[in-house]
Scaffold this motif. Sequence first.
Motif, PDB file in Angstrom:
ATOM      1  N   GLN A  68       0.854  -1.192   0.000  1.00 43.90           N
ATOM      2  CA  GLN A  68       0.000   0.000   0.000  1.00 43.90           C
ATOM      3  C   GLN A  68       0.887   1.239   0.000  1.00 43.90           C
ATOM      4  O   GLN A  68       1.805   1.354   0.802  1.00 43.90           O
ATOM      5  N   VAL A  69       0.625   2.141  -0.920  1.00 46.25           N
ATOM      6  CA  VAL A  69       1.396   3.379  -1.043  1.00 46.25           C
ATOM      7  C   VAL A  69       0.522   4.548  -0.610  1.00 46.25           C
ATOM      8  O   VAL A  69      -0.651   4.623  -0.978  1.00 46.25           O
ATOM      9  N   GLN A  70       1.084   5.430   0.166  1.00 49.02           N
ATOM     10  CA  GLN A  70       0.384   6.651   0.572  1.00 49.02           C
ATOM     11  C   GLN A  70       1.229   7.867   0.263  1.00 49.02           C
ATOM     12  O   GLN A  70       2.456   7.836   0.411  1.00 49.02           O
ATOM     13  N   LEU A  71       0.567   8.926  -0.162  1.00 47.97           N
ATOM     14  CA  LEU A  71       1.200  10.225  -0.344  1.00 47.97           C
ATOM     15  C   LEU A  71       0.581  11.171   0.673  1.00 47.97           C
ATOM     16  O   LEU A  71      -0.639  11.327   0.710  1.00 47.97           O
ATOM     17  N   VAL A  72       1.406  11.794   1.487  1.00 49.72           N
ATOM     18  CA  VAL A  72       0.912  12.680   2.532  1.00 49.72           C
ATOM     19  C   VAL A  72       1.498  14.068   2.337  1.00 49.72           C
ATOM     20  O   VAL A  72       2.728  14.247   2.401  1.00 49.72           O
ATOM     21  N   GLU A  73       0.607  15.041   2.109  1.00 47.86           N
ATOM     22  CA  GLU A  73       1.033  16.423   1.915  1.00 47.86           C
ATOM     23  C   GLU A  73       1.016  17.179   3.232  1.00 47.86           C
ATOM     24  O   GLU A  73       0.260  16.845   4.149  1.00 47.86           O
ATOM     25  N   SER A  74       1.823  18.229   3.288  1.00 48.11           N
ATOM     26  CA  SER A  74       1.818  19.140   4.422  1.00 48.11           C
ATOM     27  C   SER A  74       2.305  20.504   3.952  1.00 48.11           C
ATOM     28  O   SER A  74       2.892  20.617   2.871  1.00 48.11           O
ATOM     29  N   GLY A  75       2.027  21.525   4.773  1.00 50.58           N
ATOM     30  CA  GLY A  75       2.570  22.842   4.493  1.00 50.58           C
ATOM     31  C   GLY A  75       1.577  23.865   3.999  1.00 50.58           C
ATOM     32  O   GLY A  75       1.933  25.024   3.794  1.00 50.58           O
ATOM     33  N   GLY A  76       0.331  23.468   3.787  1.00 49.61           N
ATOM     34  CA  GLY A  76      -0.655  24.445   3.344  1.00 49.61           C
ATOM     35  C   GLY A  76      -1.041  25.390   4.460  1.00 49.61           C
ATOM     36  O   GLY A  76      -0.614  25.251   5.606  1.00 49.61           O
ATOM     37  N   GLY A  77      -1.857  26.389   4.109  1.00 47.75           N
ATOM     38  CA  GLY A  77      -2.301  27.340   5.113  1.00 47.75           C
ATOM     39  C   GLY A  77      -2.797  28.619   4.500  1.00 47.75           C
ATOM     40  O   GLY A  77      -3.034  28.705   3.296  1.00 47.75           O
ATOM     41  N   LEU A  78      -2.947  29.614   5.366  1.00 49.66           N
ATOM     42  CA  LEU A  78      -3.417  30.947   4.955  1.00 49.66           C
ATOM     43  C   LEU A  78      -2.222  31.885   4.880  1.00 49.66           C
ATOM     44  O   LEU A  78      -1.416  31.945   5.829  1.00 49.66           O
ATOM     45  N   VAL A  79      -2.119  32.603   3.787  1.00 52.44           N
ATOM     46  CA  VAL A  79      -1.004  33.529   3.600  1.00 52.44           C
ATOM     47  C   VAL A  79      -1.507  34.773   2.892  1.00 52.44           C
ATOM     48  O   VAL A  79      -2.469  34.707   2.101  1.00 52.44           O
ATOM     49  N   GLN A  80      -0.867  35.896   3.157  1.00 49.99           N
ATOM     50  CA  GLN A  80      -1.248  37.143   2.500  1.00 49.99           C
ATOM     51  C   GLN A  80      -0.685  37.191   1.085  1.00 49.99           C
ATOM     52  O   GLN A  80       0.328  36.556   0.785  1.00 49.99           O
ATOM     53  N   PRO A  81      -1.325  37.970   0.220  1.00 51.05           N
ATOM     54  CA  PRO A  81      -0.778  38.139  -1.142  1.00 51.05           C
ATOM     55  C   PRO A  81       0.674  38.602  -1.093  1.00 51.05           C
ATOM     56  O   PRO A  81       1.036  39.462  -0.280  1.00 51.05           O
ATOM     57  N   GLY A  82       1.488  38.000  -1.959  1.00 51.24           N
ATOM     58  CA  GLY A  82       2.910  38.293  -1.969  1.00 51.24           C
ATOM     59  C   GLY A  82       3.729  37.406  -1.051  1.00 51.24           C
ATOM     60  O   GLY A  82       4.967  37.425  -1.110  1.00 51.24           O
ATOM     61  N   GLY A  83       3.068  36.632  -0.231  1.00 50.99           N
ATOM     62  CA  GLY A  83       3.753  35.764   0.718  1.00 50.99           C
ATOM     63  C   GLY A  83       4.230  34.463   0.097  1.00 50.99           C
ATOM     64  O   GLY A  83       4.088  34.240  -1.114  1.00 50.99           O
ATOM     65  N   SER A  84       4.798  33.610   0.947  1.00 45.20           N
ATOM     66  CA  SER A  84       5.376  32.341   0.496  1.00 45.20           C
ATOM     67  C   SER A  84       4.883  31.183   1.355  1.00 45.20           C
ATOM     68  O   SER A  84       4.557  31.356   2.535  1.00 45.20           O
ATOM     69  N   LEU A  85       4.836  30.020   0.735  1.00 49.07           N
ATOM     70  CA  LEU A  85       4.567  28.770   1.426  1.00 49.07           C
ATOM     71  C   LEU A  85       5.416  27.681   0.782  1.00 49.07           C
ATOM     72  O   LEU A  85       5.737  27.769  -0.407  1.00 49.07           O
ATOM     73  N   ARG A  86       5.718  26.656   1.567  1.00 45.75           N
ATOM     74  CA  ARG A  86       6.432  25.501   1.033  1.00 45.75           C
ATOM     75  C   ARG A  86       5.622  24.249   1.343  1.00 45.75           C
ATOM     76  O   ARG A  86       5.385  23.925   2.503  1.00 45.75           O
ATOM     77  N   LEU A  87       5.199  23.569   0.284  1.00 50.34           N
ATOM     78  CA  LEU A  87       4.465  22.318   0.430  1.00 50.34           C
ATOM     79  C   LEU A  87       5.441  21.140   0.360  1.00 50.34           C
ATOM     80  O   LEU A  87       6.420  21.183  -0.382  1.00 50.34           O
ATOM     81  N   SER A  88       5.123  20.102   1.125  1.00 45.82           N
ATOM     82  CA  SER A  88       5.897  18.868   1.101  1.00 45.82           C
ATOM     83  C   SER A  88       4.954  17.694   0.881  1.00 45.82           C
ATOM     84  O   SER A  88       3.794  17.729   1.302  1.00 45.82           O
ATOM     85  N   CYS A  89       5.460  16.661   0.238  1.00 47.88           N
ATOM     86  CA  CYS A  89       4.678  15.447   0.026  1.00 47.88           C
ATOM     87  C   CYS A  89       5.626  14.257   0.127  1.00 47.88           C
ATOM     88  O   CYS A  89       6.564  14.152  -0.665  1.00 47.88           O
ATOM     89  N   LYS A  90       5.347  13.385   1.072  1.00 50.47           N
ATOM     90  CA  LYS A  90       6.187  12.212   1.264  1.00 50.47           C
ATOM     91  C   LYS A  90       5.414  10.957   0.892  1.00 50.47           C
ATOM     92  O   LYS A  90       4.288  10.753   1.354  1.00 50.47           O
ATOM     93  N   ALA A  91       6.036  10.138   0.073  1.00 46.88           N
ATOM     94  CA  ALA A  91       5.462   8.848  -0.294  1.00 46.88           C
ATOM     95  C   ALA A  91       5.977   7.788   0.665  1.00 46.88           C
ATOM     96  O   ALA A  91       7.165   7.748   0.976  1.00 46.88           O
ATOM     97  N   SER A  92       5.067   6.931   1.131  1.00 50.06           N
ATOM     98  CA  SER A  92       5.453   5.866   2.059  1.00 50.06           C
ATOM     99  C   SER A  92       4.746   4.574   1.686  1.00 50.06           C
ATOM    100  O   SER A  92       3.777   4.575   0.940  1.00 50.06           O
ATOM    101  N   GLY A  93       5.234   3.475   2.255  1.00 50.43           N
ATOM    102  CA  GLY A  93       4.671   2.167   1.959  1.00 50.43           C
ATOM    103  C   GLY A  93       5.673   1.313   1.214  1.00 50.43           C
ATOM    104  O   GLY A  93       6.877   1.537   1.281  1.00 50.43           O
ATOM    105  N   THR A  94       5.164   0.334   0.489  1.00 49.86           N
ATOM    106  CA  THR A  94       6.021  -0.547  -0.294  1.00 49.86           C
ATOM    107  C   THR A  94       6.367   0.144  -1.602  1.00 49.86           C
ATOM    108  O   THR A  94       5.522   0.265  -2.482  1.00 49.86           O
TER     109      THR A  94
END
Length: 121
Positions: A1-27
Amino acid sequence: QVQLVESGGGLVQPGGSLRLSCKASGTIISINGMGWYRQAPGKERERVATITPGGRTGYADSVKGRFTISRDNAQNTVYLQMNGLKPEDTAVYYCNADVLAYYGGSWYNYWGQGTQVTVSS
């Protein structure tokens, strides 16, 4: 079983920055292409950025020069650095990957559960 789990979203003001991550796990034997897609309310899911195992990247015209996709093959993780965010970037962002789970098996395409990004003042 393979899973992809994202993180890093949220609320940000215009002009701001965010960094999303996604890790795959399982076989996992190998991961081919990885990417980020997004879906805004009332709109179809669209490609944001993709990256090959060798690091070749592709971007939607709307994010070129503002977003950067990268990956850590040893950690089965893909990132999306988002700078200069605009209200029109507001969407649920999904991670995607082509995964080989067994030797002699087939490649399957997997999606994460999505992470909300909201750009608003």
